[in-house]
Design a protein around this motif. Structure first.
Motif, PDB file in Angstrom:
ATOM      1  N   CYS A  15      -6.086  -0.113   0.152  1.00 40.89           N
ATOM      2  CA  CYS A  15      -5.444   1.132  -0.301  1.00 40.89           C
ATOM      3  C   CYS A  15      -5.783   1.403  -1.760  1.00 40.89           C
ATOM      4  CB  CYS A  15      -3.926   1.009  -0.141  1.00 40.89           C
ATOM      5  SG  CYS A  15      -3.026   2.438  -0.782  1.00 40.89           S
TER       6      CYS A  15
ATOM      7  N   CYS B 204      -4.232   2.393   4.893  1.00 40.49           N
ATOM      8  CA  CYS B 204      -2.884   1.964   5.270  1.00 40.49           C
ATOM      9  C   CYS B 204      -2.610   2.306   6.731  1.00 40.49           C
ATOM     10  CB  CYS B 204      -1.846   2.628   4.372  1.00 40.49           C
ATOM     11  SG  CYS B 204      -1.809   1.962   2.697  1.00 40.49           S
TER      12      CYS B 204
ATOM     13  N   GLY C  37       0.826  -1.204   0.000  1.00 37.62           N
ATOM     14  CA  GLY C  37       0.000   0.000   0.000  1.00 37.62           C
ATOM     15  C   GLY C  37       0.858   1.250   0.000  1.00 37.62           C
ATOM     16  N   CYS C  38       0.173   2.409  -0.065  1.00 37.58           N
ATOM     17  CA  CYS C  38       0.908   3.687  -0.130  1.00 37.58           C
ATOM     18  C   CYS C  38       1.551   4.029   1.203  1.00 37.58           C
ATOM     19  CB  CYS C  38      -0.030   4.802  -0.577  1.00 37.58           C
ATOM     20  SG  CYS C  38      -1.233   5.301   0.692  1.00 37.58           S
ATOM     21  N   GLY C  39       0.988   3.485   2.299  1.00 37.00           N
ATOM     22  CA  GLY C  39       1.555   3.735   3.618  1.00 37.00           C
ATOM     23  C   GLY C  39       1.019   4.974   4.302  1.00 37.00           C
ATOM     24  N   SER C  40       0.207   5.785   3.592  1.00 41.53           N
ATOM     25  CA  SER C  40      -0.214   7.041   4.213  1.00 41.53           C
ATOM     26  C   SER C  40      -1.718   7.312   4.132  1.00 41.53           C
ATOM     27  CB  SER C  40       0.546   8.214   3.577  1.00 41.53           C
ATOM     28  OG  SER C  40       0.330   8.225   2.177  1.00 41.53           O
ATOM     29  N   CYS C  41      -2.488   6.510   3.421  1.00 42.64           N
ATOM     30  CA  CYS C  41      -3.930   6.777   3.322  1.00 42.64           C
ATOM     31  C   CYS C  41      -4.643   6.236   4.572  1.00 42.64           C
ATOM     32  CB  CYS C  41      -4.506   6.154   2.049  1.00 42.64           C
ATOM     33  SG  CYS C  41      -4.644   4.357   2.103  1.00 42.64           S
TER      34      CYS C  41
HETATM   35 ZN    ZN Z   1      -2.684   3.536   1.195  1.00 47.61          ZN
END
Ligand code: ZN
Length: 347
Positions: free
Chosen positions: A109, A101, A94-98
């Motif tokens: 994500c 996530c 995943g993007c890690g920031s949404c």
């Molecule tokens: Zn994400």
């Protein structure tokens, strides 16, 4: 370096082994490069060769999602692994920031990536992945087992444990035993105390599933599975159906499902379009749930199982990289029982 690649979508004859690929560089300070010792293939990989809507590849594109190997290089901010560690890879990134996530629900994500699909894959001498997608494993675990483990086990764990929340009170029906995810679902449901019934068109596969703990097997080529289920349950039906076949089985899955039953799916290998009678859906108070890949917490859970020597995936066959296309053909044939693995490094 060597790798199994495609340069255009189409049939499996598009697969090409190359030995002129650049060794990938770390792309971020949190990245790790893994010397791949073995990779395993999944139905997803067959779809990637055919081409998936919205996915574009940069030729020569390295395929494959599952892999295991030895950490070869680490970025300055990569945590949790060291050079020389034996690792398995969670191929979903995943993007890690949404919001998803941040809630450890990476498979939701909107910018979810999968190795081999959106990012260069694992069937190559090296792959680069974020450190948080790796878990260390004991050196005693064979590479074939390690490579075969992550995607199928993670997917099945989320389906059985997190989504369907299978308990010892449940009877679970799993279609198409022999595929990696179905076998992992069998092992996980048994480990959670459920009664597990499986189907196959092969009596030999049913016998092998029984040896893995399946309580009963139905040959779906010769039996009306839904009718057999209703007979065996005095018309009650089962509590949970795991249906990754889709079009070919959906109606029978619903006919086998009891009141308050849960149907969980992570794919439709026979086709995507299914019909559901909404009257039966509400009257029986069914829950139909989708599931895909898994979270970091779920990856931690299955990694602990592997380290403890549990949920070890049955291996159908192991191919050399040079025979990568034959490995895909084996998976496409549907004849396999367990995972199809491609061996990279020899030691
Ligand atoms: Zn994400």
């Amino acid at each position: 370096m060597r790798g199994l690649t495609i340069s255009a979508h189409g049939g499996l004859d598009r697969l090409e082994v190359r030995d002129d690929l650049p060794v990938p560089e770390l792309r971020a300070r949190t990245d790790v490069r893994v010397r791949i010792h073995a990779a395993a293939i999944n139905h997803l990989d067959l779809f990637v060769v055919e081409g998936l809507p919205g996915i574009t590849i940069t030729p020569p594109w390295i395929v494959g999602s599952d892999g295991a190997g030895v950490v070869d290089a680490i970025g300055a901010e990569a945590r949790g692994v060291a050079v020389g560690d034996h690792v398995i890879i969670n191929p979903g990134i995943g993007c890690g920031s949404c919001e998803y996530c941040l809630a450890d629900e990476e498979p939701l994500c909107p910018r979810f990536n999968v190795l081999g699909e959106h990012r260069p894959g694992t069937i190559a001498d090296y792959a680069v992945v974020p450190a948080r997608k790796l878990r260390t494993i004991p050196a005693a675990i064979p590479w074939e087992t390690a490579a075969a483990f992550p995607l199928a086990t993670l997917t099945a764990w989320r389906m059985i444990v997190s989504r369907a929340q299978v308990t010892p009170r449940d009877t679970v029906l799993i279609w198409g035993i022999g595929g990696g995810t179905a076998l992992a679902a069998l092992q996980i449901a048994k480990a959670h105390g459920a009664t597990v019934w499986v189907t196959s068109s092969s009596d030999e596969k049913l016998a092998r599933a029984a040896a893995l703990g399946a309580d009963h097997g139905f040959n779906h080529a010769t039996l009306d599975v839904a009718r057999e289920v209703r007979q065996r349950t005095a018309k009650r039906g089962v509590d949970v159906v795991v249906d990754n076949v889709g079009e070919a089985t959906w109606q029978r899955s619903l006919l086998a499902l009891g009141r308050r039953g849960r149907l969980v799916t992570c794919g439709g290998t026979s086709g995507p379009m299914v019909q559901t009678d909404v009257r039966r859906l509400f009257w029986n108070q069914w829950t139909i749930m989708g599931s895909t890949m898994g979270s970091q917490a779920e990856f931690n859970a299955i990694s602990a199982e592997l380290r403890a020597g549990r949920l070890l995936p049955p291996i159908d066959s192991v191919f050399a990289l040079a025979d990568g296309r034959a490995a895909y053909e084996r998976l496409a044939s549907g004849a396999q029982f367990g995972k199809v693995v491609i061996r990279l490094a020899d030691a």
